[in-house]
Enzyme design. Structure first.
Site, PDB file in Angstrom:
ATOM      1  NE  ARG A  20      -6.697   0.567 -15.973  1.00  0.00           N
ATOM      2  CZ  ARG A  20      -7.738  -0.236 -15.977  1.00  0.00           C
ATOM      3  NH1 ARG A  20      -8.762   0.007 -16.780  1.00  0.00           N
ATOM      4  NH2 ARG A  20      -7.768  -1.293 -15.194  1.00  0.00           N
ATOM      5  CB  THR A  36      -0.449  -6.254 -15.032  1.00  0.00           C
ATOM      6  OG1 THR A  36      -1.526  -7.020 -15.579  1.00  0.00           O
ATOM      7  CG2 THR A  36      -0.259  -6.592 -13.561  1.00  0.00           C
ATOM      8  CB  ILE A  64      -0.941  -0.004   1.231  1.00  0.00           C
ATOM      9  CG1 ILE A  64      -1.797  -1.272   1.256  1.00  0.00           C
ATOM     10  CG2 ILE A  64      -1.809   1.257   1.233  1.00  0.00           C
ATOM     11  CD1 ILE A  64      -2.595  -1.549  -0.002  1.00  0.00           C
ATOM     12  N   GLY A  93      26.134   4.334 -22.173  1.00  0.00           N
ATOM     13  CA  GLY A  93      27.151   3.287 -22.076  1.00  0.00           C
ATOM     14  C   GLY A  93      27.360   2.882 -20.625  1.00  0.00           C
ATOM     15  N   GLY A  94      28.620   2.608 -20.260  1.00  0.00           N
ATOM     16  CA  GLY A  94      28.931   2.139 -18.911  1.00  0.00           C
ATOM     17  C   GLY A  94      28.442   3.098 -17.833  1.00  0.00           C
ATOM     18  CD  GLU A  97      -4.078   3.346 -11.175  1.00  0.00           C
ATOM     19  OE1 GLU A  97      -3.337   3.303 -10.187  1.00  0.00           O
ATOM     20  OE2 GLU A  97      -5.273   3.680 -11.115  1.00  0.00           O
TER      21      GLU A  97
END
Lengths: 253, 380
Positions: free
Chosen positions: B239, B361, B153, B335-336, B359
């Site tokens: 949504r 899946t 929650i 990148g890295g 909200e």
């Protein structure tokens, strides 16, 4: 006390400014525009004076194209009470010059009779730094420019000015024109409820023609160029070399 | 743009606030998993909670499109901050639509963040399938007695008031659920430990246990037995909010990637000069714009009172999916460095993942879209 604040719609300070290919000026087509930051500081100061109970009404004025209404709405959302748009041109590329702006503002001042005009010290587009001074001249009022502090008491404004070499405090009798500098205050974020309320505040429209002011440009822009590209720095091996270069190459020591 | 003057003004304000206040704080909030009370106080002053609450009830009274614009900009600063705005929006929408005058009296405190709220639906056996909830509220004199447990929650560790979905009739299925307004400082309420999450780590999430919690007669929101339907009625707006939040995360990733690609030099030139990087950036930008348009069109449908279910599910599903995919691209551009804690894109990638999960899946969103297609036909 009534305060009048002129606000200008300028190219947003975050926008990377590009010069038009023909060098006639800066490209303003499809560019984000906002309120001149110094004018925002001026509006903020007026609103704070109203919140302190010093001012009773704040009128904001913008001069130029119809789109300047957005700028006026922003000022209303910050806390101004009503707005006046002076429609002076339909060409977004036409800059209304300081003298014409000052003349138009003096007409509004004659009609509105404010006790104080608070303006930005300059607009960040052309950096003229002239309108406030010209307005004071036309009205025969006192002026205090580059304000970093404003206090109102007994029909006077005590203004701290940012001048070369330090701060200067002067007193001017009201009515007066005060132009504001960067360090006067930090403008607020407008709240969502105040944006909603601003929609209902009055916005009156006038035209430059009806106010009998000629806004035809008197200045001719000869050429506009991009600032030079920054060149790469150099790495120095020692402090001695740095001092030598600062002395002999950069000429700053 | 197609936003009106007012919506544009709101966007500019929230954009500046997100850039100046929220975004610079996000890294530390993520690292410390801290509830940003000071930012929420500022937001409350700016009226950024309860955006749709009518002026008569103390809110600014904006439409769903404006809400979506606010959610995207806040989330571009930090998703956990936006999610608090989304939570308050859902609760206040429920109160505005179904609350009694007495219940609505708590709105000013909720909008000012003086009273923190939690929306308590999920249980161990009832995640996506809400009909499986086991928390019960049994009639007892004038009021009810609440028993059961909730997990995951949002705000549970800090909230003052819970809006709790509980079963009031064991035989009646989804028509046997009701929503109760519960004082979370009351006797019989126990808070579980704070969860340590992958992303959106400044959002405080945990469990709540209710044992014989006494509820007065004012605790019931709306009608008994209508809890499930009330919850479903605010789902569309929820949504849109989460979809906008996902767009904001992806937009932050794009901004970071564009800045980095223009300055990071390899082989003697900025990596943005390489087509491989350019195509990554172009694909990021077009997916984000597409997701934003889906969100806005779903919001406009809600505002015009049109059937918005399909659009809201499409917006939520698409925005969540591209938020994950395109923040992964942002990491790739870095990148890295992008894999290192403290770099914004590393956090954004973690923050994005949950938008495919909460909200509803994205599997459920696809079920809804398919069901709508079969029921109402392929033409929108």
């Amino acid at each position: 006390m009534k305060i009048l604040v002129p606000v200008k719609r300028v190219i947003d300070y975050n926008v990377k400014v590009r010069v038009r290919t023909d060098g006639s000026g800066v490209d303003l087509a499809n560019v984000k525009m906002s309120m001149n930051p110094f004018d925002e500081i001026a509006v903020e100061e007026a609103v704070r004076l109203k919140e302190k109970g010093v001012a009773s009404e704040i009128v904001v004025v913008s001069i130029g194209v119809q789109q300047a209404k957005d700028t006026l709405r922003s000022a209303l959302a910050m806390g101004a009470d009503r707005a006046i748009l002076i429609d002076a041109t339909s060409d977004v590329n036409q800059d209304i010059e300081p003298l014409a702006v000052a003349r138009l503002l003096s007409r509004i001042v004659e009609a509105e009779r404010p006790d104080l005009v608070i303006a930005g010290k300059q607009a960040i587009d052309n950096d003229m730094n002239a309108t406030g001074q010209m307005l004071a001249g036309l009205l025969g009022w006192g002026q205090a420019t580059f304000a970093s502090k404003i206090e109102i008491a007994d029909g006077r404004a005590v203004v701290t000015r940012e001048v070369d070499g330090g701060l200067q405090t002067i007193g001017v009798r009201l009515p007066a024109v005060v132009t504001v500098d960067l360090r006067l205050n930090e403008p607020r974020y407008v709240s969502l409820p105040s944006i909603m309320k601003a929609k209902k505040k009055p916005l009156e429209e006038r035209t430059a023609a009806a106010l009998d002011v000629d806004v035809t440009p008197r200045l001719k822009i000869v050429r506009t160029v991009e600032p030079p590209q920054r060149v790469a720095g150099v790495r120095v091996a020692s402090v001695d070399e740095l001092i030598e270069k600062l002395k002999n190459q950069a000429g700053v020591l | 743009m197609y936003l009106n003057e007012t919506q544009e003004q709101v966007r500019e304000t929230v954009q500046a606030f997100a850039d100046d206040v929220i975004r610079p704080a996000a890294e530390a909030l993520d690292r410390e998993e801290r509830f940003p009370a000071e930012i929420f106080d500022e937001m409350a002053k700016l009226g950024l909670f309860g955006i749709g609450v009518p002026e008569a009830l103390g809110g600014p009274g904006f439409d769903t499109l404006t809400y979506a614009v606010v959610m995207e900009e806040l989330s571009r600063g930090y998703a956990s901050v936006a999610d608090q705005c989304g939570l308050v929006e859902l609760i206040s929408t429920l109160l505005v639509r179904h609350g009694t005058e007495r219940q609505q009296a708590m709105l000013p405190d909720i909008l000012a963040m003086r009273r923190k709220v939690a929306y308590c639906i999920t249980e161990p056996e009832a995640g996506t399938d809400v009909s499986g909830i086991r928390t019960t509220a049994e009639k007892d004199g004038d009021g009810w007695v609440l028993n059961g447990g909730k997990i995951w929650i949002h705000n549970a560790p800090v909230a003052d008031t819970g809006f709790v979905l509980a079963r009031t009739d064991k035989e009646a299925g989804t028509r046997g659920m009701s929503i109760f307004i519960v004082d979370l400082h009351a006797r019989g309420v126990e808070r579980g430990p704070k969860e340590h999450k992958m992303g959106q780590r400044a959002s405080q999430v945990g469990g709540l246990n209710f044992s014989d919690v006494r509820l007065g007669r004012d605790a019931l929101l709306g009608e008994a037995g209508r809890g499930f339907h009330m919850m479903m009625s605010v789902l569309d707006k929820g949504r849109v909010g989460i979809a906008a939040l996902a767009v904001g995360i992806a937009q932050a990733g794009l901004e970071a990637a564009v800045d980095y690609a223009g300055t990071r030099k390899q082989f003697g030139k900025p990596i943005s000069d390489f087509q491989g990087v350019q195509w990554l950036l172009a694909d990021m930008a077009k997916d984000i714009e597409a997701a934003r348009l889906l969100v806005h069109s779903a919001a406009v449908k809600i505002d015009r009172g049109l059937d918005a279910t399909r659009s809201c599910s499409m917006a939520k599903c698409f925005a969540g999916d591209i938020a994950v995919a395109r923040t992964a691209d942002a990491v790739q551009v870095f990148g890295g460095s992008g894999y290192i804690r403290g770099f914004e894109v590393e956090r954004l990638y973690r923050d994005a993942k949950i938008t495919q999960i909460y909200e509803g899946t994205n599997q459920i969103q696809r079920m809804i879209i398919a069901r709508e297609l079969m029921k109402k036909g392929a033409r929108a």
